[in-house]
Design a protein around this motif. Structure first.
Motif, PDB file in Angstrom:
ATOM      1  N   HIS A 194       0.820  -1.223   0.000  1.00  0.00           N
ATOM      2  CA  HIS A 194       0.000   0.000   0.000  1.00  0.00           C
ATOM      3  C   HIS A 194       0.859   1.281   0.000  1.00  0.00           C
ATOM      4  O   HIS A 194       0.552   2.249  -0.696  1.00  0.00           O
ATOM      5  CB  HIS A 194      -0.901  -0.038   1.242  1.00  0.00           C
ATOM      6  N   SER A 237      -8.137  21.094   9.721  1.00  0.00           N
ATOM      7  CA  SER A 237      -7.499  22.011   8.770  1.00  0.00           C
ATOM      8  C   SER A 237      -8.444  23.168   8.412  1.00  0.00           C
ATOM      9  O   SER A 237      -8.044  24.331   8.387  1.00  0.00           O
ATOM     10  CB  SER A 237      -7.103  21.219   7.516  1.00  0.00           C
ATOM     11  N   ALA A 252      -2.778  16.135   1.273  1.00  0.00           N
ATOM     12  CA  ALA A 252      -3.888  16.945   0.756  1.00  0.00           C
ATOM     13  C   ALA A 252      -4.032  18.239   1.553  1.00  0.00           C
ATOM     14  O   ALA A 252      -4.779  19.135   1.160  1.00  0.00           O
ATOM     15  CB  ALA A 252      -5.196  16.155   0.850  1.00  0.00           C
TER      16      ALA A 252
HETATM   17  O1  KG4 Z   1      -3.306   7.939   2.976  1.00  0.00           O
HETATM   18  P1  KG4 Z   1      -4.594   7.853   3.690  1.00  0.00           P
HETATM   19  O2  KG4 Z   1      -5.860   7.982   2.916  1.00  0.00           O
HETATM   20  O3  KG4 Z   1      -4.750   6.518   4.476  1.00  0.00           O
HETATM   21  C1  KG4 Z   1      -3.732   5.785   5.015  1.00  0.00           C
HETATM   22  O4  KG4 Z   1      -3.097   5.021   4.267  1.00  0.00           O
HETATM   23  O5  KG4 Z   1      -3.516   5.968   6.239  1.00  0.00           O
HETATM   24  O6  KG4 Z   1      -4.524   8.964   4.823  1.00  0.00           O
HETATM   25  C2  KG4 Z   1      -5.581   9.220   5.685  1.00  0.00           C
HETATM   26  C3  KG4 Z   1      -5.137  10.300   6.648  1.00  0.00           C
HETATM   27  C4  KG4 Z   1      -6.146  10.525   7.765  1.00  0.00           C
HETATM   28  O7  KG4 Z   1      -5.444  10.558   8.995  1.00  0.00           O
HETATM   29  C5  KG4 Z   1      -6.729  11.885   7.423  1.00  0.00           C
HETATM   30  O8  KG4 Z   1      -7.160  12.622   8.556  1.00  0.00           O
HETATM   31  C6  KG4 Z   1      -5.555  12.567   6.742  1.00  0.00           C
HETATM   32  O9  KG4 Z   1      -4.967  11.551   5.969  1.00  0.00           O
HETATM   33  N1  KG4 Z   1      -5.974  13.674   5.869  1.00  0.00           N
HETATM   34  C7  KG4 Z   1      -5.667  14.955   6.118  1.00  0.00           C
HETATM   35  C8  KG4 Z   1      -6.291  15.715   5.095  1.00  0.00           C
HETATM   36  N2  KG4 Z   1      -6.953  14.851   4.260  1.00  0.00           N
HETATM   37  C9  KG4 Z   1      -6.745  13.601   4.767  1.00  0.00           C
HETATM   38  N3  KG4 Z   1      -4.925  15.510   7.090  1.00  0.00           N
HETATM   39  C10 KG4 Z   1      -4.798  16.847   7.072  1.00  0.00           C
HETATM   40  N4  KG4 Z   1      -5.382  17.640   6.130  1.00  0.00           N
HETATM   41  C11 KG4 Z   1      -6.119  17.130   5.142  1.00  0.00           C
HETATM   42  N5  KG4 Z   1      -6.676  17.928   4.232  1.00  0.00           N
END
Ligand code: KG4
Ligand code: ZN
Length: 345
Positions: A111, A184, A273
């Motif tokens: 992943h 955010s 993001a």
């Molecule tokens: O990469 P991902 O979809 O899943 C994993 O592989 O873990 O990341 C999810 C993480 C979550 O903790 C979510 O809160 C964070 O990414 N996330 C963000 C934002 N969009 C998603 N954190 C801060 N700002 C954002 N805009």
């Protein structure tokens, strides 16, 4: 070479078709966020059951959108780990079941390698080598990337991941799940400097991170205000949290570039993001004359396109990597440096 990608490691079901000549033909995603929201986090059993419901309709969607016949695909790549065991098993069984039925080879993809390579899914990808900051819900790692499969770990979190810190701090502020985007957005309304939160390991000489103390500091502030934390105060805490985490992530990226002598920084994973992080990295890039690359917003968080793409890259390196071996096993815990050909410093 036409690859079907299947992602189901956590709370997003993603299917995609990637062609090495034509690029991404179609991708479809179903996010379970609304279902898990009321529990304040991912409920693994519910996640697995929902992946079962979504996988085949999403497959039909990508086939219809791309006008591809399932029988014309060359291989199927699926997320083998790391992630939630039950959720991974759904994607693995869908991929291997299809492979067996169609007599197509299958390939288990890491992943994080999917995330790591996702910034290359654009028309103008960064050239190797580069420094990669992988910031997701479960991982925070700085990596030197010399090519597909050539990753050197430069530093990583010693406790919570950045996304985890976003999610936990958001929960402490009473914001919904997932907390990253919520905290955010709220931070945009906060006044800087009202609260000063720690920047853990900012001055450590290494490239490691630590975020659990930052979350505890948020807890301490929230506890002090427990009876009547007003909306503006919440926004001020959110602002202090985002400022602290962005400062640390940006500083460590700059140090990693200095240490490696590289001039390209690539961001991957859900926290990539984040708009405040992007603004800070863009400012640092301008000031210090390096280039920073991000995945498209839709490919920052989990998706099937990055798995199809990583599978395709792996198969280009080694066409025998996909096998007609359908006795699958998943790897919920799978360090990236265990991938063959990987080194860790
Ligand atoms: O990469 P991902 O979809 O899943 C994993 O592989 O873990 O990341 C999810 C993480 C979550 O903790 C979510 O809160 C964070 O990414 N996330 C963000 C934002 N969009 C998603 N954190 C801060 N700002 C954002 N805009
Ligand atoms: Zn992910």
């Amino acid at each position: 070479m036409l690859i079907l990608g299947v992602e189901s490691s956590c709370d997003e079901t993603g299917l995609a078709l990637y062609d090495t000549q034509q690029g991404l033909l179609a991708h479809a995603l179903y996010s379970q966020v609304a279902m898990h929201e009321e529990y304040g986090g991912v409920v693994p059993e519910l996640a697995s059951r929902d992946h079962i419901r979504r996988a085949i309709p999403l497959l039909e969607q990508v086939l219809a959108e791309s006008k591809v016949e399932l029988s014309t695909i060359d291989a199927i790549a699926y997320t083998q780990g790391p992630g939630l065991a039950g959720a991974l098993l759904v994607g693995a069984s869908v991929a291997c079941g299809l492979g067996l039925a169609l007599d197509k080879p299958v390939l288990g993809v890491h992943h994080l390698e999917g995330h790591l390579l996702s910034p290359l899914l654009t028309s103008n990808p960064p050239a190797f080598p580069f420094v990669s900051l992988l910031v997701s819900g479960g991982h925070t790692q700085l990596m030197r990337v010399d090519g597909v499969g050539q990753y050197t770990l430069l530093g990583e979190t010693v406790d919570d991941a950045a996304g985890e810190a976003f999610d936990k701090s958001a929960k402490l502020l009473g914001l919904g799940y997932p907390g990253g985007p919520a905290i955010s957005r709220l931070a945009e309304f906060g006044d800087p400097g009202v609260y000063k939160l720690p920047r853990p390991m900012l001055h450590s000489k290494d490239l490691n991170f630590s975020f659990s103390g930052l979350k505890t500091a948020v807890l301490t502030v929230v506890k002090q205000q427990i009876t009547n934390i007003c909306e503006q105060d919440k926004a001020n805490v959110a602002r202090a949290f985002v400022d602290a985490i962005v400062d640390v992530l940006t500083a460590k990226c700059v140090t990693a570039l200095k240490q490696t002598g590289l001039k390209r920084l690539v961001i991957a994973g859900g926290v990539g993001a984040n708009s405040q992080l992007r603004a800070a990295l863009n400012a640092a890039a301008q000031k210090r004359h390096f280039r920073v690359f991000y995945p498209e917003l839709q490919f920052c968080t989990d998706n099937g396109a990055m798995i199809a793409f990583a599978g395709a890259m792996r198969l280009q390196l080694n066409p025998d990597a996909a096998k007609r071996d359908y006795a699958f096993n998943v790897r919920p815990r799978w360090p990236l440096n265990e991938l063959s050909g990987l080194a860790s410093s």
